[in-house]
Each structure stands twice: as structure tokens, then as C-alpha cells.
Design a protein around this motif. Structure first.
Motif, PDB file in Angstrom:
ATOM      1  N   SER A  64      50.802  37.053  41.365  1.00 53.49           N
ATOM      2  CA  SER A  64      51.037  36.587  39.910  1.00 53.49           C
ATOM      3  C   SER A  64      51.556  37.702  39.045  1.00 53.49           C
ATOM      4  CB  SER A  64      49.729  35.955  39.320  1.00 53.49           C
ATOM      5  OG  SER A  64      49.834  35.888  37.930  1.00 53.49           O
ATOM      6  N   LYS A  65      52.406  37.649  38.266  1.00 55.84           N
ATOM      7  CA  LYS A  65      53.014  38.723  37.561  1.00 55.84           C
ATOM      8  C   LYS A  65      52.285  38.723  36.309  1.00 55.84           C
ATOM      9  CE  LYS A  65      56.519  39.370  40.336  1.00 55.84           C
ATOM     10  NZ  LYS A  65      56.868  40.712  41.025  1.00 55.84           N
ATOM     11  N   LYS A  66      51.330  37.807  35.869  1.00 53.31           N
ATOM     12  CA  LYS A  66      50.695  37.779  34.640  1.00 53.31           C
ATOM     13  C   LYS A  66      49.569  38.819  34.708  1.00 53.31           C
ATOM     14  CE  LYS A  66      52.090  33.359  33.125  1.00 53.31           C
ATOM     15  NZ  LYS A  66      51.584  31.916  32.440  1.00 53.31           N
ATOM     16  N   LEU A  67      49.330  39.631  33.550  1.00 52.35           N
ATOM     17  CA  LEU A  67      48.296  40.702  33.472  1.00 52.35           C
ATOM     18  C   LEU A  67      46.958  40.275  33.268  1.00 52.35           C
ATOM     19  CD1 LEU A  67      47.777  43.503  33.576  1.00 52.35           C
ATOM     20  CD2 LEU A  67      48.120  43.648  31.233  1.00 52.35           C
ATOM     21  N   TYR A  68      46.826  39.205  32.552  1.00 56.19           N
ATOM     22  CA  TYR A  68      45.466  38.827  32.357  1.00 56.19           C
ATOM     23  C   TYR A  68      45.036  37.366  32.747  1.00 56.19           C
ATOM     24  CZ  TYR A  68      45.948  42.680  29.122  1.00 56.19           C
ATOM     25  OH  TYR A  68      46.376  43.864  28.548  1.00 56.19           O
ATOM     26  N   ARG A  69      46.157  36.547  33.194  1.00 59.29           N
ATOM     27  CA  ARG A  69      45.748  35.181  33.720  1.00 59.29           C
ATOM     28  C   ARG A  69      46.211  34.796  34.778  1.00 59.29           C
ATOM     29  NH1 ARG A  69      44.467  31.612  28.761  1.00 59.29           N
ATOM     30  NH2 ARG A  69      44.219  33.370  26.877  1.00 59.29           N
ATOM     31  N   PHE A  70      45.506  34.116  35.765  1.00 60.10           N
ATOM     32  CA  PHE A  70      46.025  33.817  37.114  1.00 60.10           C
ATOM     33  C   PHE A  70      46.156  32.479  37.028  1.00 60.10           C
ATOM     34  CE2 PHE A  70      43.057  37.442  37.021  1.00 60.10           C
ATOM     35  CZ  PHE A  70      43.938  38.397  37.505  1.00 60.10           C
ATOM     36  N   PRO A  71      47.302  31.839  37.418  1.00 60.24           N
ATOM     37  CA  PRO A  71      47.921  30.806  37.416  1.00 60.24           C
ATOM     38  C   PRO A  71      46.967  30.053  38.726  1.00 60.24           C
ATOM     39  CG  PRO A  71      49.729  31.765  37.039  1.00 60.24           C
ATOM     40  CD  PRO A  71      48.696  32.729  37.109  1.00 60.24           C
ATOM     41  N   ARG A  72      46.789  30.811  39.863  1.00 62.95           N
ATOM     42  CA  ARG A  72      46.242  30.182  40.878  1.00 62.95           C
ATOM     43  C   ARG A  72      44.491  29.995  40.765  1.00 62.95           C
ATOM     44  NH1 ARG A  72      46.557  35.726  41.664  1.00 62.95           N
ATOM     45  NH2 ARG A  72      44.683  36.907  41.575  1.00 62.95           N
ATOM     46  N   VAL A  73      44.219  30.149  39.308  1.00 57.05           N
ATOM     47  CA  VAL A  73      42.500  30.225  38.948  1.00 57.05           C
ATOM     48  C   VAL A  73      42.433  28.475  38.935  1.00 57.05           C
ATOM     49  CG1 VAL A  73      40.917  30.296  37.342  1.00 57.05           C
ATOM     50  CG2 VAL A  73      41.934  32.238  38.061  1.00 57.05           C
ATOM     51  N   ARG A 104      25.384  31.995  30.279  1.00 56.25           N
ATOM     52  CA  ARG A 104      26.714  31.617  30.471  1.00 56.25           C
ATOM     53  C   ARG A 104      27.148  30.946  31.545  1.00 56.25           C
ATOM     54  NH1 ARG A 104      32.033  35.433  28.987  1.00 56.25           N
ATOM     55  NH2 ARG A 104      31.720  34.380  26.972  1.00 56.25           N
ATOM     56  N   ARG A 105      27.920  29.789  31.614  1.00 57.51           N
ATOM     57  CA  ARG A 105      28.397  29.053  32.963  1.00 57.51           C
ATOM     58  C   ARG A 105      29.852  29.267  33.176  1.00 57.51           C
ATOM     59  NH1 ARG A 105      25.850  24.790  35.587  1.00 57.51           N
ATOM     60  NH2 ARG A 105      26.750  24.510  37.355  1.00 57.51           N
ATOM     61  N   ALA A 106      30.287  29.795  34.170  1.00 51.39           N
ATOM     62  CA  ALA A 106      31.845  30.069  34.450  1.00 51.39           C
ATOM     63  C   ALA A 106      32.116  29.408  35.564  1.00 51.39           C
ATOM     64  CB  ALA A 106      32.255  31.533  34.140  1.00 51.39           C
ATOM     65  N   VAL A 107      33.475  29.155  35.638  1.00 51.79           N
ATOM     66  CA  VAL A 107      34.098  28.730  37.088  1.00 51.79           C
ATOM     67  C   VAL A 107      35.016  29.766  37.309  1.00 51.79           C
ATOM     68  CG1 VAL A 107      35.082  26.919  38.306  1.00 51.79           C
ATOM     69  CG2 VAL A 107      33.740  26.231  36.338  1.00 51.79           C
ATOM     70  N   ILE A 108      34.906  30.370  38.576  1.00 50.45           N
ATOM     71  CA  ILE A 108      35.738  31.526  38.999  1.00 50.45           C
ATOM     72  C   ILE A 108      36.605  31.127  39.765  1.00 50.45           C
ATOM     73  CG2 ILE A 108      34.275  33.305  37.884  1.00 50.45           C
ATOM     74  CD1 ILE A 108      33.245  33.745  40.640  1.00 50.45           C
ATOM     75  N   PRO A 109      37.484  31.715  40.217  1.00 46.85           N
ATOM     76  CA  PRO A 109      38.384  31.486  41.374  1.00 46.85           C
ATOM     77  C   PRO A 109      37.721  31.737  42.540  1.00 46.85           C
ATOM     78  CG  PRO A 109      39.548  33.212  40.077  1.00 46.85           C
ATOM     79  CD  PRO A 109      38.118  33.090  39.559  1.00 46.85           C
ATOM     80  N   GLY A 110      38.090  30.752  43.610  1.00 48.43           N
ATOM     81  CA  GLY A 110      37.692  30.968  45.012  1.00 48.43           C
ATOM     82  C   GLY A 110      38.770  32.172  45.944  1.00 48.43           C
TER      83      GLY A 110
END
Length: 510
Positions: A64-73, A104-110
Motif C-alpha cells: 500500500s502506498k498510503k501512509l496512514y490507511r491500509f486498504p487491505r484492512v 475500547r473495541r477495535a477490529v484490526i487487520p489479520g
């Protein structure tokens, strides 16, 4: 991980959440800069009889080229339904909700699947004659990204960081190495070749390091923490060639901290993953010259005759597959974790003819010139950012040790993960990778990206509890993470730890 003020303790800028990469005042006798030496060092693609076919060729993944966001997420959020209207995607691309009870509840990337992971290259680097360092690397195409170097624990090697190389290698340049005397950084010739049997048993004659005369290249060779610290320094200077983020588990955490204390100019930050707070039994001759003389042998070659007999007895026990399987079961809190690859790699190392004598050298090597506590203090004085990530259910480096580090560096961010044992990077890599990405981004952006699990400056003072959810092999997993704030009381944490243990014991008898 710690959170600190500018030019104070290691971590992040407390007054404005600005991460720091401050200039480091060098607190060692010698200053070294990143240079390329004219020594005959070279890099070899793996071609060794000690390497099995378990290393299939990898394929590159997209970055991913984006700095703060991950499309794969977003692919990791499939199946998440009935989201609360207050949910949002934070700067890490994490799907965040609030459970309503200060958690806090968060869904993070696998972890990346198959082809989407970074390609891992496996190589040898010849540091000194007959001393080749095995290492693995990924993300070489990420030219302008920060370099990250992982250091392994005792008895394992770079293979233990495969999940970091495949995942973090999509965004950073990542390396992991084997310490000399461990993994696949064992010598390719016998340091004490035996010209004849001299009454030795067949088993003894097949084990390297059991001869009576030492080869010139192995004179004064001892697999000590000082040797590993020097190995890391030359690896960074000659292979990576710029300051790095270091992350180390267990023994690797001690070496990372020790290295940073002596070479702050080569370190951008250190993450301790259940770092062992002590290493070595034999006193260091420079720190304790008189006491060290009590010990007649300090891990050099050749091994004394009486040590050889002891080593054979111990080696038969520690290299037994049942013993290794038992240790892995002990240190992993979640027994559903697949440790087959880890087991196979450890077993392959035990079959190397130099493995037994190398273990003896490691166990009898002198302590480092700096203690763990001294190293922490030097890092604090040199403004080396420190990050603490510990598995709560570790039977060896129990939470009390992490809390002691937190006490010495009260503003250091300290993430405690549960359930997770001694090797959180392998047991819950999704969580560790998420925290590492966040901490590095915080430092690289000088605080414009807030650390994981924090909302604002006020969050730095108090403990923050979170539940992180991710997908693994199509199933949802939930892990609890506690971020200790700067408003830290060691006694309160010890009391909480004791009370938790008492409750656990009561539950067993109910």
C-alpha cells in the motif's frame, strides 16, 4: 512502550503526543558511524546442506502506498455486522467501537494470505572467517521506508519472525538474523578438529568443538552477549547501513537494549517483546575481575574435558524432541497456535554437529559489561525511544518484570497482551504487528499519528483497556490489551497481579 517528553525518558512527546527521534548523545567509549568496510564480506543466497526444503520460494505481495490507511484492512472486517453508529476507522485503518465500559473495541487487520504477503529472501553474510551470519529480509522495494531489525530469543532464530517479515515487509524494510552459535549461524567447520580419536567415543568424535586444539580463527571465540552486540553493530553498519528500529524477544530483547545503550547513534527505537532482564551466570571480568577468576572456564574453545562429559548429558536431554515440544507447550499460552514450523526449525539446529559445544559456550559465557538495568538507564539518558510489548501469561518473564521496567521508565508506553505467553510476536502476531506499526508511525511522524489505543493527550496519563478483534483462518479471535499510562503505581500493579493469581488458584479448586 513508553511515552515521554522531548529530551526526557524514551518514547513519545507527552505534551503534544509528538514522537521523538532525538539526536543521541553517545555514552560509550567509542563512536562509530554507519560505514561500509573494505573487508571481504559478502552475501550469499542460501546454499547449505543444513538448510532443508522447508523454505519454499516466496512471491511478492502488493504494498500500500498510503501512509496512514491500509486498504487491505477492510478485507479483515468481512463478517463484522451490526456496527455501532459511533464506530469509526482510525488513522491505522482500524475499525473502532466503544463497548461503553471504558474498554475500547477495535477490529484490526489479520495476517496477509498467501501471495499478499511480502517475499522473504534468505541469505548468509560472512562477518569473519568461518563465522557466517544467517539472516532473512523482506521489503527491499520499500526504499524510503524505515528499516526494522528483529533479534531472536535463545534457541530459535530468524524463522521465529516469519509472520513479521511477511506482514511488516509490505510497508517497511525488515531484517531478522540468527545470533552466532544459534539457529543457522553456526560455523561450517570444526573449531577444534580432532586429528585422531584419542580414545573418544564415536558420539564425541562426531561433535564439533570436542577436540583438544583450537583453530586460529576460533581463538578467544565465545558465544556471549558482548559478541552478539558486536555482531548486531557490524550487521547494521555493513548490511543495513543506516540507523534502525530494533525489536527483540526474550534474549533478543536484552541484546537489543544492550546494543542501543552502547550504540544509540545507530538506533531509532527499541521494542522489547518479553525481554529477559538478565543473562549469563559467569561474572564479567571487566565488571568483577576478582570474582570472575573463581570460574576457570568462560565459554572459550576447546571445551575442558570435565565440561565435555557434562555437555553430553545435558545435550541428550535438551535436544530430545519430547523436551522441545514440552517447552513450546509451556511458553505458548494458546495451545491452538501452530508451532510445527518452530519445532522443525529447532530440531534442525540440534542436528548440526556444532550445536552441543555452542550451547556449552553460551551457557558458560560471561555476563555483559552492562546489566539490563544499566542498559535501560543509558538508553534513557541518550533519549532512545523504548516500547514495551509483553505477553501477560509468560511463565518465564512474568508481568512483574515488565512492571519493573515500567517503573524505571514510567512514561514508557507498556502494552500488556492477554492471552499471550513468552513469544507474543508468534502467538498473536496480528496484535504485535499492529502495535509496532502504530509506534513506528508515531515516531516517524513526530506525533501527528497518535499511538495505538490512544485518543488524546489525556489518555497518556491513565491505563487504557482494549479488546482487539481479528480474523485468523476465517475465525474471529479476541485479545485483550492493556496500555499502562504514566500515572503508574508499581505497588498497585503488583497488588493487582497477586489478586489475579489468587483468583486463578481459587478457580482451579472450585
Amino acid at each position: 512502550m513508553d511515552v515521554i517528553a522531548w529530551h526526557s525518558a524514551p518514547g513519545c512527546h507527552a505534551s503534544s503526543l509528538r514522537g521523538i527521534t532525538a539526536e543521541k548523545s553517545i555514552d560509550c567509549q567509542r563512536t562509530r558511524v554507519v560505514t561500509s568496510r573494505n573487508r571481504s564480506s559478502h552475501h550469499d543466497v542460501i546454499d547449505s546442506k543444513w538448510v532443508s526444503s522447508r523454505y519454499p520460494p516466496g512471491r511478492s505481495g502488493s504494498k500500500s502506498k498510503k501512509l496512514y490507511r491500509f486498504p487491505r484492512v477492510h478485507s479483515s472486517l468481512e463478517g463484522i455486522q451490526n456496527a455501532d453508529s459511533g464506530s469509526f476507522i482510525d488513522e491505522y485503518g482500524t475499525y473502532v467501537t466503544d463497548r461503553g465500559d471504558n474498554v475500547r473495541r477495535a477490529v484490526i487487520p489479520g495476517l496477509p494470505d498467501g501471495d499478499s504477503g511480502a517475499t522473504i529472501s534468505r541469505r548468509f553474510w560472512e562477518w569473519k572467517p568461518n563465522l557466517k551470519v544467517y539472516y532473512e529480509t523482506s521489503g527491499s522495494e520499500n526504499i524510503n521506508s524505515p528499516p526494522v531489525l528483529f533479534l531472536p530469543g535463545f534457541g530459535v532464530g530468524s524463522f521465529h519472525y516469519e509472520k513479521q517479515l511477511k506482514d511488516l515487509g509490505r510497508d517497511y524494510r525488515v531484517w531478522a538474523l540468527d545470533f552466532l552459535g544459534q539457529g543457522m549461524s553456526l560455523p561450517d567447520v570444526d573449531p577444534t578438529p580432532q586429528l585422531n580419536n584419542n580414545g573418544e567415543t564415536e558420539k564425541e568424535s562426531s561433535m564439533w568443538g570436542f577436540g583438544n586444539e583450537t583453530e586460529p580463527w576460533a581463538n578467544q571465540l565465545v558465544y556471549s552477549i558482548d559478541l552478539w552486540q558486536e555482531q548486531v553493530r557490524y550487521f547494521i553498519e555493513e548490511v543495513i547501513k543506516e540507523p534502525v528500529y530494533l525489536a527483540g524477544n526474550s534474549l533478543g530483547g536484552f541484546v537489543a537494549l544492550y546494543f542501543a545503550a552502547c550504540n544509540p547513534q545507530l538506533v531509532k527505537g527499541v521494542t522489547l517483546l518479553n525481554a529477559t532482564p538478565f543473562w549469563g551466570f559467569v561474572p564479567n571480568p571487566k565488571r568483577s575481575p576478582r570474582l570472575s577468576k573463581v570460574f576457570p572456564w568462560a565459554g572459550t574453545f576447546p571445551l575442558p574435558a570435565n565440561v565435555r562429559k557434562l555437555v553430553q548429558i545435558v545435550w541428550e536431554k535438551v535436544s530430545d524432541p519430547t523436551s522441545i515440544a514440552g517447552i513450546l507447550k509451556q511458553v505458548y499460552a494458546d495451545h491452538s497456535t501452530d508451532v510445527d514450523k518452530v519445532f522443525d526449525n529447532i530440531m534442525e539446529t540440534t542436528r548440526h554437529p556444532a550445536a552441543a559445544a555452542s550451547l556449552a559456550s553460551i551457557m558458560f559465557a560471561p555476563q555483559g559489561q552492562l546489566s539490563f538495568r544499566d542498559s535501560l538507564e543509558r538508553c534513557r539518558m541518550s533519549n532512545v525511544p523504548i516500547c514495551l510489548v509483553y505477553g501477560k501469561e509468560d511463565p518465564w518473564v512474568q508481568p512483574i518484570w515488565g512492571l519493573r521496567v515500567k517503573r524505571q521508565l514510567p512514561e514508557a508506553p507498556y502494552y500488556q497482551i492477554s492471552p499471550a505467553g513468552h513469544c507474543p510476536h508468534d502467538e498473536v502476531p496480528e496484535v504485535v504487528n499492529y502495535l509496532l506499526r502504530g509506534w513506528i508511525k508515531n515516531l516517524e511522524t513526530k506525533g501527528s499519528v497518535v499511538m495505538p489505543l490512544l485518543d488524546n493527550q489525556h489518555s497518556l496519563e491513565h491505563d487504557t483497556n482494549a479488546e482487539l478483534e481479528f480474523l485468523r483462518l476465517g475465525s474471529k479471535r479476541l485479545v485483550k490489551v492493556r496500555l499502562y499510562g504514566s500515572d503508574f503505581s508499581l505497588w498497585d500493579q503488583i497488588s493487582s497481579f497477586i489478586n489475579t493469581r489468587i483468583k486463578d488458584i481459587k478457580m482451579k479448586f472450585l
